[in-house]
Design an enzyme around this catalytic site. Structure first.
Site, PDB file in Angstrom:
ATOM      1  N   CYS A 222       0.915  -1.073   0.063  1.00  0.00           N
ATOM      2  CA  CYS A 222       0.373  -0.247   0.060  1.00  0.00           C
ATOM      3  C   CYS A 222       0.642   1.298   0.397  1.00  0.00           C
ATOM      4  O   CYS A 222       1.271   1.496  -1.152  1.00  0.00           O
ATOM      5  CB  CYS A 222      -0.909  -0.100   1.290  1.00  0.00           C
ATOM      6  SG  CYS A 222      -2.532   0.573   0.590  1.00  0.00           S
TER       7      CYS A 222
ATOM      8  N   GLU B 144      -1.208  -7.740   5.175  1.00  0.00           N
ATOM      9  CA  GLU B 144      -1.103  -8.512   6.663  1.00  0.00           C
ATOM     10  C   GLU B 144      -2.057  -8.868   7.226  1.00  0.00           C
ATOM     11  O   GLU B 144      -1.781  -8.874   8.631  1.00  0.00           O
ATOM     12  CB  GLU B 144       0.258  -7.690   7.412  1.00  0.00           C
ATOM     13  CG  GLU B 144       0.132  -6.049   6.989  1.00  0.00           C
ATOM     14  CD  GLU B 144      -1.036  -5.329   5.982  1.00  0.00           C
ATOM     15  OE1 GLU B 144      -0.218  -5.927   4.795  1.00  0.00           O
ATOM     16  OE2 GLU B 144      -0.681  -4.150   5.746  1.00  0.00           O
TER      17      GLU B 144
ATOM     18  N   HIS C 197      -3.298  -5.129   1.530  1.00  0.00           N
ATOM     19  CA  HIS C 197      -3.072  -4.748   2.711  1.00  0.00           C
ATOM     20  C   HIS C 197      -2.943  -7.073   3.452  1.00  0.00           C
ATOM     21  O   HIS C 197      -4.213  -7.089   4.201  1.00  0.00           O
ATOM     22  CB  HIS C 197      -3.513  -4.475   3.948  1.00  0.00           C
ATOM     23  CG  HIS C 197      -3.329  -3.059   4.042  1.00  0.00           C
ATOM     24  ND1 HIS C 197      -2.381  -2.166   4.352  1.00  0.00           N
ATOM     25  CD2 HIS C 197      -3.454  -2.850   3.187  1.00  0.00           C
ATOM     26  CE1 HIS C 197      -2.465  -1.423   4.020  1.00  0.00           C
ATOM     27  NE2 HIS C 197      -3.485  -0.647   3.218  1.00  0.00           N
TER      28      HIS C 197
HETATM   29  N1  GLN Z   1      -3.037   6.558   0.895  1.00  0.00           N
HETATM   30  C1  GLN Z   1      -2.171   6.023   1.108  1.00  0.00           C
HETATM   31  C2  GLN Z   1      -0.632   6.990   0.800  1.00  0.00           C
HETATM   32  O1  GLN Z   1      -1.246   7.688  -0.210  1.00  0.00           O
HETATM   33  C3  GLN Z   1      -2.018   5.020   1.258  1.00  0.00           C
HETATM   34  C4  GLN Z   1      -3.317   3.676   2.057  1.00  0.00           C
HETATM   35  C5  GLN Z   1      -2.583   2.920   2.857  1.00  0.00           C
HETATM   36  O2  GLN Z   1      -1.565   2.189   3.080  1.00  0.00           O
HETATM   37  N2  GLN Z   1      -3.224   1.895   3.466  1.00  0.00           N
HETATM   38  O3  GLN Z   1       0.006   6.713   1.025  1.00  0.00           O
END
Ligand code: GLN
Length: 208
Positions: free
Chosen positions: A82, A179, A177
């Site tokens: 992410c 995890e 995610h």
């Molecule tokens: N929107 C977040 C970002 O720009 C990422 C979201 C997340 O890691 N769940 O870093």
């Protein structure tokens, strides 16, 4: 003989604990990395989900940006989820002013591609590289890989074709995610890379 892999979780912001717990469950020795000296002791690094703008700023404040870029260039295995995927991307869209990444993945990633937190969703993904069982993926304000450059390969895409996981050498970047959904195969793949790089007889956690 089982060699314990010593790996780091970048512990500046985000869901550090979930990654650390999963890696420990898989038998790794986990170091929470906040300083270059800690980075130097690990054979691989996980960059958690969270907020990439914050992780970027803190990594520069803590003097970690340069050492992490160097480690990536040296071939250290890194798994980014992410915000971690955003940090690994060479190019980002919808970044804030001045936002930087570590880079390494030859991809263009768009931040917040699925909208707000309330628009989080879960999906089953086919990931042939990980075997037959689908991956249960949780998307929380996640990024999408808008374009995959020549050096990178797609690992997973949504049914509509949007790419959400990529791989390039020892770098693994995923937009969801694992995890938090009990999915262990990405972390296993990462630990396999760390083991392969250390080689038999190499001391776990050798930095170079
Ligand atoms: N929107 C977040 C970002 O720009 C990422 C979201 C997340 O890691 N769940 O870093």
């Amino acid at each position: 003989m089982v060699i314990t892999q010593r790996v780091g979780v970048l512990a500046l912001q985000g869901d550090v604990r979930e990654h650390a717990a999963l890696l420990a469950e898989l038998g790794a020795e986990v170091v929470l990395v906040r300083r270059p000296e800690e980075l130097a002791t690990v054979g691989g690094l996980v960059i958690p989900g969270g907020e990439s703008t914050v992780i970027d700023k803190l990594s520069r404040t803590f003097g970690l940006q340069g050492p992490i870029r160097t480690a990536i260039a040296d071939g250290m295995p890194v798994l980014g989820t992410c915000a971690g995927l955003i940090m690994l991307a060479d190019r980002i869209e919808d970044a804030i002013e001045g936002q930087q990444t570590f880079g390494g993945l030859d991809v263009l990633v768009r931040r917040n591609a699925f909208g707000r937190q309330t628009e989080s969703f879960e999906a089953e993904l086919d990931v042939p590289e990980l075997g037959d069982a689908p991956v249960h993926a949780a998307f929380i304000r996640g990024p999408v890989v808008e374009s995959v450059g020549r050096s990178a390969a797609t690992l997973a895409a949504l049914p509509d074709g949007r790419v959400v996981a990529v791989e390039q050498g020892n770098l693994l970047g995923i937009g969801f995610h694992p995890e938090i959904s009990g999915e262990t195969r990405f972390h296993r793949r990462f630990l396999d890379r760390v083991a392969a790089r250390s080689g038999p007889g190499a001391s776990a956690g050798a930095a170079v």
